[in-house]
Scaffold this motif. Structure first.
Motif, PDB file in Angstrom:
ATOM      1  N   SER A  82       0.842  -1.189   0.000  1.00 32.06           N
ATOM      2  CA  SER A  82       0.000   0.000   0.000  1.00 32.06           C
ATOM      3  C   SER A  82       0.882   1.246   0.000  1.00 32.06           C
ATOM      4  CB  SER A  82      -0.898  -0.018   1.237  1.00 32.06           C
ATOM      5  OG  SER A  82      -1.806   1.037   1.202  1.00 32.06           O
ATOM      6  N   PRO A 124      -5.499  -0.241  -0.323  1.00 34.29           N
ATOM      7  CA  PRO A 124      -6.238  -1.438   0.061  1.00 34.29           C
ATOM      8  C   PRO A 124      -7.631  -1.441  -0.552  1.00 34.29           C
ATOM      9  CG  PRO A 124      -5.998   0.047   1.932  1.00 34.29           C
ATOM     10  CD  PRO A 124      -5.233   0.644   0.801  1.00 34.29           C
ATOM     11  N   ALA A 125      -8.164  -2.633  -0.757  1.00 29.40           N
ATOM     12  CA  ALA A 125      -9.515  -2.752  -1.310  1.00 29.40           C
ATOM     13  C   ALA A 125     -10.337  -3.602  -0.359  1.00 29.40           C
ATOM     14  CB  ALA A 125      -9.465  -3.397  -2.682  1.00 29.40           C
ATOM     15  N   PRO A 126     -11.588  -3.285  -0.130  1.00 30.17           N
ATOM     16  CA  PRO A 126     -12.251  -2.075  -0.592  1.00 30.17           C
ATOM     17  C   PRO A 126     -11.631  -0.835   0.047  1.00 30.17           C
ATOM     18  CG  PRO A 126     -13.730  -3.353   0.805  1.00 30.17           C
ATOM     19  CD  PRO A 126     -12.470  -4.139   0.653  1.00 30.17           C
ATOM     20  N   TYR A 127     -11.789   0.295  -0.619  1.00 27.95           N
ATOM     21  CA  TYR A 127     -11.143   1.531  -0.195  1.00 27.95           C
ATOM     22  C   TYR A 127     -11.651   2.027   1.158  1.00 27.95           C
ATOM     23  CZ  TYR A 127      -9.099   6.162  -0.548  1.00 27.95           C
ATOM     24  OH  TYR A 127      -8.378   7.285  -0.316  1.00 27.95           O
ATOM     25  N   ASP A 128     -12.947   1.867   1.414  1.00 28.90           N
ATOM     26  CA  ASP A 128     -13.541   2.343   2.660  1.00 28.90           C
ATOM     27  C   ASP A 128     -13.077   1.482   3.839  1.00 28.90           C
ATOM     28  OD1 ASP A 128     -15.628   3.996   4.103  1.00 28.90           O
ATOM     29  OD2 ASP A 128     -16.333   1.960   4.540  1.00 28.90           O
ATOM     30  N   PRO A 129     -12.491   2.082   4.885  1.00 31.18           N
ATOM     31  CA  PRO A 129     -11.998   1.300   6.024  1.00 31.18           C
ATOM     32  C   PRO A 129     -13.091   0.465   6.701  1.00 31.18           C
ATOM     33  CG  PRO A 129     -11.183   3.550   6.150  1.00 31.18           C
ATOM     34  CD  PRO A 129     -12.190   3.506   5.032  1.00 31.18           C
ATOM     35  N   ARG A 138     -13.730  -2.526   4.611  1.00 28.89           N
ATOM     36  CA  ARG A 138     -12.565  -3.405   4.614  1.00 28.89           C
ATOM     37  C   ARG A 138     -12.441  -4.194   5.911  1.00 28.89           C
ATOM     38  NH1 ARG A 138      -9.196   0.261   3.223  1.00 28.89           N
ATOM     39  NH2 ARG A 138      -8.396   0.765   5.267  1.00 28.89           N
ATOM     40  N   THR A 139     -12.857  -3.609   7.047  1.00 26.35           N
ATOM     41  CA  THR A 139     -12.628  -4.254   8.335  1.00 26.35           C
ATOM     42  C   THR A 139     -13.876  -4.879   8.960  1.00 26.35           C
ATOM     43  OG1 THR A 139     -12.924  -2.167   9.499  1.00 26.35           O
ATOM     44  CG2 THR A 139     -10.680  -2.769   8.892  1.00 26.35           C
ATOM     45  N   ARG A 169     -16.654  -9.987   8.743  1.00 28.66           N
ATOM     46  CA  ARG A 169     -15.726 -10.208   9.845  1.00 28.66           C
ATOM     47  C   ARG A 169     -16.020 -11.564  10.460  1.00 28.66           C
ATOM     48  NH1 ARG A 169     -15.437  -5.912  14.575  1.00 28.66           N
ATOM     49  NH2 ARG A 169     -17.515  -6.714  14.892  1.00 28.66           N
TER      50      ARG A 169
END
Length: 51
Positions: free
Chosen positions: A4, A37-42, A45-46, A50
């Motif tokens: 990244s 990182p993808a997806p761009y939105d944190p 992404r997290t 989950r």
């Protein structure tokens, strides 16, 4: 795989196909891009999927 934040070159265009020499100058634009990182939105992404 690039880390990244790394700047990478991207060749933008569609290869014309069979019969075109692999080293032909097709004048496609070269674009600089930064790896993210993808997806761009944190949150996406997290938190999505989950486990």
């Amino acid at each position: 795989m690039s880390r990244s934040g790394t700047e990478v070159p991207v060749v933008w265009g569609e290869y014309p196909g069979a019969g075109t020499s692999p080293d032909a100058d097709l004048s496609f634009p070269h674009i600089r891009a930064t790896v993210a990182p993808a997806p761009y939105d944190p949150h996406a992404r997290t938190q999505y999927r989950r486990s």
